[in-house]
Motif scaffolding. Structure first.
Motif, short mmCIF file in Angstrom:
data_model
loop_
_atom_site.label_atom_id
_atom_site.label_comp_id
_atom_site.label_asym_id
_atom_site.label_seq_id
_atom_site.Cartn_x
_atom_site.Cartn_y
_atom_site.Cartn_z
N LYS A 205 23.43 -34.30 -21.13
CA LYS A 205 24.64 -33.64 -21.63
C LYS A 205 25.07 -32.48 -20.75
O LYS A 205 26.03 -31.77 -21.07
CB LYS A 205 24.38 -33.13 -23.06
CG LYS A 205 24.06 -34.24 -24.06
CD LYS A 205 23.92 -33.72 -25.47
CE LYS A 205 25.25 -33.30 -26.04
NZ LYS A 205 25.16 -32.93 -27.48
N THR A 243 25.69 -29.17 -29.46
CA THR A 243 26.28 -28.44 -28.33
C THR A 243 26.86 -29.44 -27.34
O THR A 243 26.16 -30.35 -26.88
CB THR A 243 25.22 -27.57 -27.62
OG1 THR A 243 24.67 -26.65 -28.58
CG2 THR A 243 25.84 -26.79 -26.48
N GLN A 244 28.13 -29.28 -27.01
CA GLN A 244 28.81 -30.22 -26.12
C GLN A 244 28.81 -29.75 -24.68
O GLN A 244 28.88 -30.55 -23.76
CB GLN A 244 30.25 -30.45 -26.60
CG GLN A 244 30.35 -30.97 -28.04
CD GLN A 244 29.55 -32.25 -28.25
OE1 GLN A 244 29.51 -33.13 -27.39
NE2 GLN A 244 28.90 -32.34 -29.40
N GLN A 245 28.77 -28.45 -24.48
CA GLN A 245 28.76 -27.92 -23.12
C GLN A 245 28.18 -26.51 -23.13
O GLN A 245 28.06 -25.88 -24.18
CB GLN A 245 30.18 -27.88 -22.54
CG GLN A 245 31.14 -27.01 -23.33
CD GLN A 245 32.55 -27.02 -22.74
OE1 GLN A 245 32.80 -27.67 -21.73
NE2 GLN A 245 33.47 -26.31 -23.37
#
Length: 266
Positions: A205, A243-245
């Motif tokens: 990710k 959490t995406q980034q």
């Protein structure tokens, strides 16, 4: 419809309404006669303490609650009867239901413990094979990357083995008897080992894993290293999931509490 009577302090029946007949028959007394010694003692207690008292009287298939209370006329007590047969029946039924529920819960707990023991045994067998083979492979000539990957397999296998042991201790946990072990915990190394397990998902990710200890936080603390790993691992896993980034930070600080110095992880 309810028995109502008045008794003197000597226990003599001075008044009784028609509904009191079953009570008089049960007592074996008639109007003007004196009740038995036990009732006389109760009358004395009511008058002396100036407080109402209750007794239960069973006759035929009915249950009466007789309340003895001080009368407005000095030296007398009033007796009021109320049929509590239905309430008593409901109470017994509820107690029986609670007892049945308790027995069913106990049987369920035993079944769950037995099932967990079987499942844990079935999982432990192949897991021991994984741990054993990875340990043998670590003795071979490997690249640094291969050694790191095998070490991660070992760490994950050991953590899984610990979880299986916790499942076997499930009955202790339910009874509140699961005890924490005390030992020396190397915090930086423990966090690094957890990061090593989670780095594959973090890298996928493109999320950074960051450890942020405060300057006052010691490297070594006292605690249960296995369960500390489990807790922090769950926190990091959830953080990676949502959490995406950016990054996932693990902060670590120590502060003085009521029972001494306490470590806090966020």
């Amino acid at each position: 419809p309810y028995p109502i009577m008045r008794l003197s302090q000597e226990g003599r029946i001075v008044y009784a309404n028609p509904s009191s007949l079953p009570v008089l028959l049960e007592w074996g007394k008639e109007m003007g006669e004196t009740v038995d010694e036990a009732i006389c003692l109760l009358i004395q207690e009511v008058l002396q303490d100036n407080v109402a008292k209750e007794i239960e009287l069973t006759y035929a298939s009915s249950i009466l609650e007789l309340t003895f209370s001080p009368s407005s006329v000095a030296g007398f007590v009033n007796v009021f009867g109320q049929d509590i047969t239905i309430q008593k029946s409901m109470q017994k039924e509820k107690e029986a239901q609670l007892m049945k529920a308790g027995e069913e819960a106990l049987a369920t707990a035993k079944a769950k413990a037995s099932l967990m023991a079987v499942i844990s045994h079935e999982i432990r067998t192949p897991l021991n094979g994984i741990m054993g083979m990875s340990q043998l492979m670590l003795a071979d000539k490997l690249t640094d990357v291969q050694t790191q990957r095998l070490s991660t397999i070992q760490e994950c296998s050991q953590l899984l083995a610990t979880l299986i042991n916790d499942f076997l201790d499930f009955s202790k946990f339910e009874a509140g008897k699961l005890e924490l072990e005390k030992g020396e915990v190397n915090v930086p190394r423990t966090i690094q080992e957890i990061f090593q397990i989670c780095h594959v998902e973090a890298r996928r990710k493109k999320i950074d894993l960051v450890f942020l200890p405060t300057t006052q936080a010691p490297d070594f603390i006292e605690g249960d290293v296995i369960r500390l790993k489990q807790v922090i691992m769950n926190l990091i896993t959830n953080a990676l999931k949502f959490t995406q980034q950016g990054k996932v930070e693990v902060s670590y600080e120590c502060s003085e509490g009521l029972s001494g110095w306490e470590a806090t992880f966020k």
